[in-house]
Design an enzyme around this catalytic site. Structure first.
Site, mmCIF file in Angstrom:
data_model
loop_
_atom_site.group_PDB
_atom_site.id
_atom_site.type_symbol
_atom_site.label_atom_id
_atom_site.label_comp_id
_atom_site.label_asym_id
_atom_site.label_seq_id
_atom_site.Cartn_x
_atom_site.Cartn_y
_atom_site.Cartn_z
ATOM 1 C CB SER A 70 -0.865 0.002 1.262
ATOM 2 O OG SER A 70 -1.512 1.245 1.427
ATOM 3 C CE1 TYR A 73 -3.661 -2.068 5.367
ATOM 4 C CE2 TYR A 73 -3.261 0.245 4.861
ATOM 5 C CZ TYR A 73 -3.562 -1.047 4.449
ATOM 6 O OH TYR A 73 -3.748 -1.321 3.108
HETATM 7 N N1 LIG Z 1 -8.794 -0.587 -1.130
HETATM 8 C C1 LIG Z 1 -7.787 0.208 -0.851
HETATM 9 O O1 LIG Z 1 -7.930 1.462 -0.780
HETATM 10 C C2 LIG Z 1 -6.400 -0.369 -0.684
HETATM 11 C C3 LIG Z 1 -5.298 0.497 -0.806
HETATM 12 C C4 LIG Z 1 -4.012 -0.034 -0.652
HETATM 13 C C5 LIG Z 1 -3.836 -1.369 -0.396
HETATM 14 N N2 LIG Z 1 -4.920 -2.188 -0.277
HETATM 15 C C6 LIG Z 1 -4.673 -3.613 0.011
HETATM 16 O O2 LIG Z 1 -5.301 -4.401 -0.964
HETATM 17 C C7 LIG Z 1 -5.544 -5.703 -0.443
HETATM 18 C C8 LIG Z 1 -6.948 -6.142 -0.805
HETATM 19 O O3 LIG Z 1 -7.868 -5.257 -0.213
HETATM 20 P P1 LIG Z 1 -9.205 -4.777 -0.941
HETATM 21 O O4 LIG Z 1 -9.117 -3.300 -1.062
HETATM 22 O O5 LIG Z 1 -9.467 -5.574 -2.150
HETATM 23 O O6 LIG Z 1 -10.252 -5.069 0.237
HETATM 24 P P2 LIG Z 1 -11.486 -6.058 0.348
HETATM 25 O O7 LIG Z 1 -12.451 -5.818 -0.775
HETATM 26 O O8 LIG Z 1 -11.966 -5.881 1.752
HETATM 27 O O9 LIG Z 1 -10.840 -7.495 0.161
HETATM 28 C C9 LIG Z 1 -10.089 -8.111 1.178
HETATM 29 C C10 LIG Z 1 -9.964 -9.573 0.846
HETATM 30 O O10 LIG Z 1 -9.182 -10.201 1.881
HETATM 31 C C11 LIG Z 1 -9.899 -11.328 2.369
HETATM 32 N N3 LIG Z 1 -9.627 -11.521 3.774
HETATM 33 C C12 LIG Z 1 -9.869 -10.654 4.800
HETATM 34 N N4 LIG Z 1 -9.562 -11.231 5.977
HETATM 35 C C13 LIG Z 1 -9.099 -12.486 5.687
HETATM 36 C C14 LIG Z 1 -8.637 -13.573 6.472
HETATM 37 N N5 LIG Z 1 -8.576 -13.483 7.805
HETATM 38 N N6 LIG Z 1 -8.257 -14.709 5.845
HETATM 39 C C15 LIG Z 1 -8.323 -14.807 4.492
HETATM 40 N N7 LIG Z 1 -8.754 -13.822 3.702
HETATM 41 C C16 LIG Z 1 -9.138 -12.680 4.293
HETATM 42 C C17 LIG Z 1 -11.373 -10.985 2.148
HETATM 43 O O11 LIG Z 1 -12.143 -12.173 2.000
HETATM 44 P P3 LIG Z 1 -13.033 -12.878 3.143
HETATM 45 O O12 LIG Z 1 -13.710 -11.770 3.902
HETATM 46 O O13 LIG Z 1 -13.967 -13.724 2.342
HETATM 47 O O14 LIG Z 1 -12.049 -13.657 3.946
HETATM 48 C C18 LIG Z 1 -11.306 -10.282 0.808
HETATM 49 O O15 LIG Z 1 -11.311 -11.216 -0.237
HETATM 50 C C19 LIG Z 1 -5.282 -5.615 1.065
HETATM 51 O O16 LIG Z 1 -4.027 -6.188 1.351
HETATM 52 C C20 LIG Z 1 -5.248 -4.100 1.319
HETATM 53 O O17 LIG Z 1 -4.440 -3.790 2.427
HETATM 54 C C21 LIG Z 1 -6.192 -1.726 -0.419
#
Ligand SMILES: NC(=O)c1ccc[n+]([C@@H]2O[C@H](COP(=O)([O-])OP(=O)(O)OC[C@H]3O[C@@H](n4cnc5c(N)ncnc54)[C@H](OP(=O)(O)O)[C@@H]3O)[C@@H](O)[C@H]2O)c1
Length: 267
Positions: free
Chosen positions: A142, A155
């Site tokens: 991130s 985080y």
């Molecule tokens: N969106 C942003 O603004 C942003 C910015 C920078 C970086 N990121 C990074 O991008 C990555 C994906 O995030 P996203 O934005 O796509 O968010 P998201 O839509 O909330 O997706 C998160 C994913 O992680 C899975 N997950 C959460 N807890 C888990 C656990 N305990 N075990 C296994 N799987 C788990 C969730 O699936 P289940 O709930 O089905 O387990 C979901 O598939 C993360 O690493 C986040 O830090 C996001």
């Protein structure tokens, strides 16, 4: 079409960036292993991708905060009979608030998911990929990893780990046929905002990216064997400034911005 990565394993594939990686990779002809906790969502995505692209999709439901579940996924990555060519270490969540006010159990889970699972799965993937002299790992980090994050301290620290860890492995593996890349998105429209407590309205519209844009940039960077990929020119400039500016200068500015946001959210 012959896929760049015949078999890809994506964690956090049930929504957001991980689901988008799964969709892009299936379109390119990769076979998939999808990992997350919500099995029903993974099954629905898998059925759709099999139908649309005729590709094979396995589903592994695993809570990656739990060591046994991480071991199960690690075993799949090490399985010599069913080699995985690309690991997308994407599952993660963010918490926010004054650290002393946060739930310590959830903060520890955040470290287990964002750091320990990423490290353990990368190890399993490399044990299998290195002797084959082929493979790639993409760790979703991130923008938050470039700068300590007051009021999102855990985080920011987890993502600093992911970026540093990925850059180190990228250098270790130079010339090995295996690459490791950190993908560092800024604000991306997914379900993440709900868990991280980021309301879309407090972030200027210009700063939001789509998961498609982030994934396109990630796959392009992977193909080029990049160590770090920052999607979007604005974020690239911010990352470059963050990397060269002393934290003593940036921290008070970031802390004040977060404090204002928290008091606005509370009020
Ligand atoms: N969106 C942003 O603004 C942003 C910015 C920078 C970086 N990121 C990074 O991008 C990555 C994906 O995030 P996203 O934005 O796509 O968010 P998201 O839509 O909330 O997706 C998160 C994913 O992680 C899975 N997950 C959460 N807890 C888990 C656990 N305990 N075990 C296994 N799987 C788990 C969730 O699936 P289940 O709930 O089905 O387990 C979901 O598939 C993360 O690493 C986040 O830090 C996001």
């Amino acid at each position: 079409m012959s896929a760049s990565w015949p078999v890809a394993l994506v964690t956090g594939a049930s929504s957001g960036i991980g689901e988008t990686f799964a969709r892009h990779l299936a379109r390119e002809g990769s076979q998939l292993v999808l990992v997350a906790r919500r099995r029903s969502r993974l099954e629905a995505i898998a059925a759709e991708l099999r139908d649309e692209h005729g590709t094979s999709v396995e589903v592994l439901d695993a809570d990656l905060t739990e060591p046994d579940a991480v071991d199960r996924v690690a075993r799949r990555l090490r399985d010599a009979d069913r080699p995985v060519d690309l690991l997308v270490n994407n599952a993660g969540f963010g918490s926010h608030g004054a650290f002393a006010d946060t739930d310590p159990v959830r903060e520890a889970d955040e470290v287990r998911l964002n750091v320990i699972a990423v490290q353990q799965l990368a190890h399993a993937a490399l044990v299998a990929m290195r002797p084959r002299r082929r493979g790639a790992i993409l760790n979703v980090s991130s923008m938050a990893g470039f700068q300590p994050q007051p009021y999102a301290a855990t985080y920011g620290a987890t993502k600093a780990f992911v970026t540093s860890f990925s850059e180190a492995l990228h250098a270790e593996l130079a010339g090995s046929g295996v690459t490791v890349t950190a993908l560092c998105p800024g604000f991306t429209r997914t379900e993440f905002a709900d868990s991280a407590g980021v309301s879309e309205s407090v972030v200027p519209a210009l700063l939001w990216m789509s998961a498609d844009t982030v994934v396109d940039a990630g796959l392009r960077g992977l193909r080029r064997g990049r160590a770090v990929v920052v999607p979007g020119v604005g974020y690239q400039l911010t990352a470059a400034v963050s990397r060269v500016t002393p934290h003593a200068v940036t921290l008070p500015v970031v802390a004040t911005a977060f404090r204002r946001r928290l008091s606005r959210d509370a009020g």
